[in-house]
Design a protein around this motif. Structure first.
Motif, PDB file in Angstrom:
ATOM      1  N   TYR A   1       0.835  -1.205   0.000  1.00 19.83           N
ATOM      2  CA  TYR A   1       0.000   0.000   0.000  1.00 19.83           C
ATOM      3  C   TYR A   1       0.871   1.257   0.000  1.00 19.83           C
ATOM      4  O   TYR A   1       0.627   2.196  -0.774  1.00 19.83           O
ATOM      5  CB  TYR A   1      -0.924   0.006   1.221  1.00 19.83           C
ATOM      6  N   TYR A   2       1.880   1.275   0.874  1.00 20.23           N
ATOM      7  CA  TYR A   2       2.736   2.463   0.929  1.00 20.23           C
ATOM      8  C   TYR A   2       3.572   2.619  -0.334  1.00 20.23           C
ATOM      9  O   TYR A   2       3.856   3.750  -0.757  1.00 20.23           O
ATOM     10  CB  TYR A   2       3.620   2.405   2.167  1.00 20.23           C
ATOM     11  N   LEU A   3       3.960   1.508  -0.943  1.00 18.54           N
ATOM     12  CA  LEU A   3       4.669   1.588  -2.228  1.00 18.54           C
ATOM     13  C   LEU A   3       3.762   2.199  -3.293  1.00 18.54           C
ATOM     14  O   LEU A   3       4.181   3.098  -4.039  1.00 18.54           O
ATOM     15  CB  LEU A   3       5.127   0.192  -2.653  1.00 18.54           C
ATOM     16  N   SER A   4       2.519   1.745  -3.349  1.00 19.16           N
ATOM     17  CA  SER A   4       1.561   2.287  -4.318  1.00 19.16           C
ATOM     18  C   SER A   4       1.276   3.759  -4.032  1.00 19.16           C
ATOM     19  O   SER A   4       1.156   4.576  -4.958  1.00 19.16           O
ATOM     20  CB  SER A   4       0.260   1.483  -4.280  1.00 19.16           C
ATOM     21  N   LEU A   5       1.163   4.097  -2.748  1.00 14.80           N
ATOM     22  CA  LEU A   5       0.904   5.485  -2.367  1.00 14.80           C
ATOM     23  C   LEU A   5       2.072   6.382  -2.757  1.00 14.80           C
ATOM     24  O   LEU A   5       1.858   7.511  -3.237  1.00 14.80           O
ATOM     25  CB  LEU A   5       0.652   5.562  -0.860  1.00 14.80           C
ATOM     26  N   ALA A   6       3.297   5.901  -2.579  1.00 14.65           N
ATOM     27  CA  ALA A   6       4.470   6.694  -2.940  1.00 14.65           C
ATOM     28  C   ALA A   6       4.517   6.953  -4.441  1.00 14.65           C
ATOM     29  O   ALA A   6       4.777   8.085  -4.878  1.00 14.65           O
ATOM     30  CB  ALA A   6       5.739   5.980  -2.474  1.00 14.65           C
ATOM     31  N   VAL A   7       4.257   5.920  -5.230  1.00 15.70           N
ATOM     32  CA  VAL A   7       4.274   6.079  -6.690  1.00 15.70           C
ATOM     33  C   VAL A   7       3.152   7.020  -7.132  1.00 15.70           C
ATOM     34  O   VAL A   7       3.369   7.931  -7.939  1.00 15.70           O
ATOM     35  CB  VAL A   7       4.144   4.709  -7.380  1.00 15.70           C
ATOM     36  N   ALA A   8       1.947   6.795  -6.600  1.00 16.37           N
ATOM     37  CA  ALA A   8       0.816   7.647  -6.969  1.00 16.37           C
ATOM     38  C   ALA A   8       1.058   9.098  -6.552  1.00 16.37           C
ATOM     39  O   ALA A   8       0.789  10.031  -7.319  1.00 16.37           O
ATOM     40  CB  ALA A   8      -0.465   7.117  -6.327  1.00 16.37           C
ATOM     41  N   GLY A   9       1.575   9.296  -5.338  1.00 24.20           N
ATOM     42  CA  GLY A   9       1.836  10.651  -4.865  1.00 24.20           C
ATOM     43  C   GLY A   9       2.898  11.360  -5.688  1.00 24.20           C
ATOM     44  O   GLY A   9       2.774  12.554  -5.992  1.00 24.20           O
ATOM     45  N   LEU A  10       3.942  10.617  -6.058  1.00 18.44           N
ATOM     46  CA  LEU A  10       5.013  11.199  -6.874  1.00 18.44           C
ATOM     47  C   LEU A  10       4.478  11.702  -8.201  1.00 18.44           C
ATOM     48  O   LEU A  10       4.741  12.849  -8.608  1.00 18.44           O
ATOM     49  CB  LEU A  10       6.108  10.156  -7.094  1.00 18.44           C
ATOM     50  N   PHE A  11       3.704  10.870  -8.891  1.00 16.97           N
ATOM     51  CA  PHE A  11       3.200  11.264 -10.202  1.00 16.97           C
ATOM     52  C   PHE A  11       2.084  12.292 -10.092  1.00 16.97           C
ATOM     53  O   PHE A  11       1.938  13.136 -10.987  1.00 16.97           O
ATOM     54  CB  PHE A  11       2.735  10.032 -10.981  1.00 16.97           C
ATOM     55  N   PHE A  12       1.321  12.240  -9.015  1.00 17.53           N
ATOM     56  CA  PHE A  12       0.293  13.257  -8.811  1.00 17.53           C
ATOM     57  C   PHE A  12       0.935  14.641  -8.713  1.00 17.53           C
ATOM     58  O   PHE A  12       0.498  15.595  -9.371  1.00 17.53           O
ATOM     59  CB  PHE A  12      -0.495  12.940  -7.540  1.00 17.53           C
ATOM     60  N   ILE A  13       1.959  14.754  -7.889  1.00 21.88           N
ATOM     61  CA  ILE A  13       2.642  16.043  -7.735  1.00 21.88           C
ATOM     62  C   ILE A  13       3.323  16.446  -9.037  1.00 21.88           C
ATOM     63  O   ILE A  13       3.292  17.613  -9.446  1.00 21.88           O
ATOM     64  CB  ILE A  13       3.657  15.964  -6.585  1.00 21.88           C
ATOM     65  N   ALA A  14       3.945  15.467  -9.724  1.00 19.87           N
ATOM     66  CA  ALA A  14       4.639  15.770 -10.973  1.00 19.87           C
ATOM     67  C   ALA A  14       3.674  16.303 -12.027  1.00 19.87           C
ATOM     68  O   ALA A  14       3.962  17.302 -12.711  1.00 19.87           O
ATOM     69  CB  ALA A  14       5.343  14.512 -11.488  1.00 19.87           C
ATOM     70  N   VAL A  15       2.504  15.667 -12.157  1.00 13.85           N
ATOM     71  CA  VAL A  15       1.533  16.120 -13.154  1.00 13.85           C
ATOM     72  C   VAL A  15       0.957  17.467 -12.763  1.00 13.85           C
ATOM     73  O   VAL A  15       0.785  18.360 -13.610  1.00 13.85           O
ATOM     74  CB  VAL A  15       0.404  15.072 -13.316  1.00 13.85           C
ATOM     75  N   LEU A  16       0.675  17.647 -11.487  1.00 13.32           N
ATOM     76  CA  LEU A  16       0.099  18.906 -11.022  1.00 13.32           C
ATOM     77  C   LEU A  16       1.016  20.082 -11.328  1.00 13.32           C
ATOM     78  O   LEU A  16       0.583  21.110 -11.858  1.00 13.32           O
ATOM     79  CB  LEU A  16      -0.180  18.824  -9.523  1.00 13.32           C
ATOM     80  N   TYR A  17       2.270  19.939 -11.011  1.00 11.16           N
ATOM     81  CA  TYR A  17       3.187  21.049 -11.201  1.00 11.16           C
ATOM     82  C   TYR A  17       3.732  21.150 -12.627  1.00 11.16           C
ATOM     83  O   TYR A  17       4.162  22.216 -13.047  1.00 11.16           O
ATOM     84  CB  TYR A  17       4.322  20.972 -10.177  1.00 11.16           C
ATOM     85  N   SER A  18       3.698  20.048 -13.366  1.00 12.33           N
ATOM     86  CA  SER A  18       4.085  20.146 -14.777  1.00 12.33           C
ATOM     87  C   SER A  18       3.063  20.963 -15.553  1.00 12.33           C
ATOM     88  O   SER A  18       3.400  21.583 -16.576  1.00 12.33           O
ATOM     89  CB  SER A  18       4.216  18.752 -15.399  1.00 12.33           C
TER      90      SER A  18
END
Length: 346
Positions: free
Chosen positions: A176-193
């Motif tokens: 779960y935490y691995l999935s959360l880390a990946v999802a959070g990373l790309f969420f922030i990346a897409v938001l700020y891109s």
């Protein structure tokens, strides 16, 4: 008000909307009060589907390109993990270490997505949808009929994440935490891109490609680059997906599942990166608990009806409903305060 303002303020973390911190705390604390089933089957699965749908949101929401091949890209990465790493079926399974297999699979998926983009970006609207759908169908039949590389209809089983730092990453809480880390990373990346030069250019190309081409922008290159970046997101989701299921087969990349990704993104909302995750949660909850109310064979009917209702009443999905509700509260409150200040009755 900017559509991001309900979730984020200015770029500094100190000005992030308090609701975001509450959601972040909830997600981090979720495994402490949820059972293994809800942690793994609901939480992790929603994050994985949301990550794959996020790649579609980036293309459709910011680039105006609706692709039905994002699950195909994710499946391509998943197949590479099974083929280059270890599996239990005796076909392929080259035994590469995970720290080589995973980056190669994600990068190859991104290149594959860029090739899809190179073919499809020269069209628009329904033609883009049909081309990406044709690619998804072709990939499905290719892996189902190829036994030397993809083991045909059976696919691959026994595909598991590694044991790293003394932790087996398929256990419910670590996964779960691995999935959360990946999802959070790309969420922030897409938001700020979206606020970067590339993101703003991509949105301008979405709105008026002819004008952007006239002032010197390479429209095709920007769109293909968007497909590449979306491929990185979908490929990462595909790696998590094959680890989640422990196997991959043609059914994992079927057309029906590919359309589910579109449904998730549209139901959640294509105007903000949080939308795909909202749609994924709704989809997973329906998938797991609708069977208690209706026959499992009619699940697609329920999903179809939910999709129609959301599209009819809120083209921006569940996120659009929330934004409208918040906007009403925002406009009603000043009027109420104005009446109180004037001495009127509430």
């Amino acid at each position: 008000m900017d559509r991001r303002s309900l979730f984020f303020g200015s770029s500094p973390l100190s000005q992030v909307h308090p609701a975001v911190w509450l959601v972040a705390v909830f997600l981090l604390a979720y495994p402490t009060f949820a059972s293994d089933f809800f942690t793994f089957q609901i939480g992790a699965y929603s994050l994985i589907l949301g990550t794959i749908a996020l790649s579609l949101m980036m293309l459709a929401g910011y680039g105006g390109m609706v692709s039905l091949a994002q699950l195909t890209v994710a499946g391509f990465a998943g197949y590479l993990v099974a083929m280059l790493g270890d599996n239990s079926v005796g076909v392929m399974g080259l035994g590469w270490p995970w720290w080589v297999t995973v980056p190669v699979a994600i990068l190859a998926a991104a290149v594959f997505a860029a090739l899809i983009g190179f073919i499809s970006v020269r069209t628009e609207g329904i033609y883009t949808i049909m081309i990406t759908l044709a690619i998804a169908v072709a990939f499905f039949y290719f892996v189902r009929q190829n036994y030397d590389l993809f083991n045909g209809f059976t696919g691959f089983a026994g595909v598991a994440p590694p044991t790293f730092a003394g932790v087996y990453w398929r256990d419910p809480v670590p996964f779960y935490y691995l999935s959360l880390a990946v999802a959070g990373l790309f969420f922030i990346a897409v938001l700020y891109s979206a606020r970067s030069t590339f993101g703003l250019s991509l949105q301008a190309i979405r709105d008026n490609p002819r004008r952007m081409r006239a002032i010197g922008f390479d429209v095709t290159l920007h769109r293909v680059a968007a497909y590449f970046l979306a491929g990185l997101i979908a490929g990462s989701g595909g790696v998590l997906m094959v680890w989640f299921n422990g196997r991959i087969s043609p059914g994992s990349v079927g057309v029906d599942v590919a359309i589910d990704i579109l449904v998730i993104a549209v139901v959640g909302g294509l105007r903000h990166p949080v939308g795909p995750f909202i749609g994924a949660i709704a989809f997973v909850l329906l998938e797991n608990f609708a069977i208690d109310l209706i026959d499992h064979e009619r699940f697609n009917t329920v999903i179809g009806l939910a999709f129609l209702l959301v599209v009819l009443f809120s083209p921006d999905g569940i996120l659009g409903l929330w934004n409208r509700f918040a906007a009403r509260l925002r406009f009603r409150r000043p009027a109420r305060l104005e009446r109180l200040e004037a001495g009127g009755a509430d």
